[in-house]
Design a protein around this motif. Sequence first.
Motif, PDB file in Angstrom:
ATOM      1  N   SER A  22       0.686  -1.127   0.120  1.00 17.06           N
ATOM      2  CA  SER A  22       0.070  -0.274   0.147  1.00 17.06           C
ATOM      3  C   SER A  22       0.946   0.749   0.442  1.00 17.06           C
ATOM      4  O   SER A  22       0.199   2.338  -0.514  1.00 17.06           O
ATOM      5  CB  SER A  22      -0.755  -0.122   1.286  1.00 17.06           C
ATOM      6  OG  SER A  22      -0.472   0.244   2.362  1.00 17.06           O
ATOM      7  N   SER A  23       2.281   1.328   0.394  1.00 16.17           N
ATOM      8  CA  SER A  23       2.962   1.657   0.077  1.00 16.17           C
ATOM      9  C   SER A  23       3.249   2.713  -1.433  1.00 16.17           C
ATOM     10  O   SER A  23       4.119   3.746  -1.212  1.00 16.17           O
ATOM     11  CB  SER A  23       4.062   2.140   1.333  1.00 16.17           C
ATOM     12  OG  SER A  23       5.427   1.568   0.945  1.00 16.17           O
ATOM     13  N   ALA A  24       3.438   1.481  -2.398  1.00 13.64           N
ATOM     14  CA  ALA A  24       4.194   1.859  -3.352  1.00 13.64           C
ATOM     15  C   ALA A  24       2.923   2.351  -4.087  1.00 13.64           C
ATOM     16  O   ALA A  24       2.962   2.944  -5.280  1.00 13.64           O
ATOM     17  CB  ALA A  24       4.542   0.579  -3.727  1.00 13.64           C
ATOM     18  N   VAL A  25       1.980   2.298  -4.215  1.00 13.08           N
ATOM     19  CA  VAL A  25       0.600   2.965  -4.593  1.00 13.08           C
ATOM     20  C   VAL A  25       0.851   4.361  -5.113  1.00 13.08           C
ATOM     21  O   VAL A  25       1.558   5.752  -3.586  1.00 13.08           O
ATOM     22  CB  VAL A  25      -0.715   2.480  -4.239  1.00 13.08           C
ATOM     23  CG1 VAL A  25      -1.069   0.623  -4.192  1.00 13.08           C
ATOM     24  CG2 VAL A  25      -1.623   2.897  -2.835  1.00 13.08           C
ATOM     25  N   ALA A  26       0.352   5.248  -6.193  1.00 13.72           N
ATOM     26  CA  ALA A  26      -0.151   6.345  -6.454  1.00 13.72           C
ATOM     27  C   ALA A  26      -0.516   6.934  -5.431  1.00 13.72           C
ATOM     28  O   ALA A  26      -1.444   6.715  -4.718  1.00 13.72           O
ATOM     29  CB  ALA A  26       0.007   6.676  -7.758  1.00 13.72           C
TER      30      ALA A  26
END
Length: 327
Positions: A22-26
């Motif tokens: 979830s930290s890698a999503v825009a």
Amino acid sequence: MRRTLATSSQEYSLLAQHFLRSSAVASRERFSSSALVRKGLELLRMERLTLPDLDSRYRARRREIMQARGARCTELPQCEAMAVEESLDLNEVLLYHGCRLESVEAILAHGFDAALAGARSGCFFGRGTYFADVAAKADAYSVGMEAGAERCLILSQVCLGEPMTAKGAMPGLGFDSLPIAFDSLLGEDRARGGVLDHREYVIFDGAQALPRYLLWYVHSRSCSCFRCGVVAKQALQRQPLTWPGEWPHPSAPPEPPPLLQEERGSRNAESFGRCESADPTALRECGDNLALPLAVQAAEDQAQVETLMRPEALLPCRGSTPTLQGP
């Protein structure tokens, strides 16, 4: 009480996977910007919390919701949050809360306080405590921390009960103004007809959230958020200037390129045919002709310059050192 989780445990693995995914999503770059960027968050460690007083308060509030709503609430549609084991079908999920580092201890000691809402980030959905199911979204609320320092997200068990859906701003909501048929608010994202980059979950009673974990992390060098870009630019500006293809020496300044060396050398005494005198008023002989003065600017004033430039003031060279005849 706090306990650091072992990285080899299944509990750590499940939580870390959700955090990293979830930290890698825009996500939105800043509060005042609509631009989306992909952040790079590096998880350092994770602490499990045991807070007996807050746990008792949470359980009491959960019983109130169950008595008011029955055994089951409307299920959250397409929720990305992690579900809580042994849930009572009251929409209990694990959600991220971002805050300043100095606020963490106060939350662990006294719980969440909806009365403090809006002190720093506004009240888009009223005076409540805000959570997210995306780590990158919650990270935006830790912008007050020093760049490059450790940050902290509080992963909390939240009892949403019956949520009210909002697709636009509702700044007037609060504990007393929330419709009696609802226990929390779900702010929808653009994909579901709302105005947010990612969903936000808001509670108006701090007892409905129980801090369960502290997630300590930093922004990695691959992060492309605005704040990391500013820090990288400042670091680049502090770098010493170097010539192309050369590395700076720790104790000596870099040598200028060959072109600049030639230009600099043309101004020293050797450029006058290795004259015996480095007098700046010297002339250079070229064949049988006399050259024009090369350093007339050394004269004390303009009148003397004009005098030196008169043809009758020039004498033939004697030896290898051209000279000027004064008035």
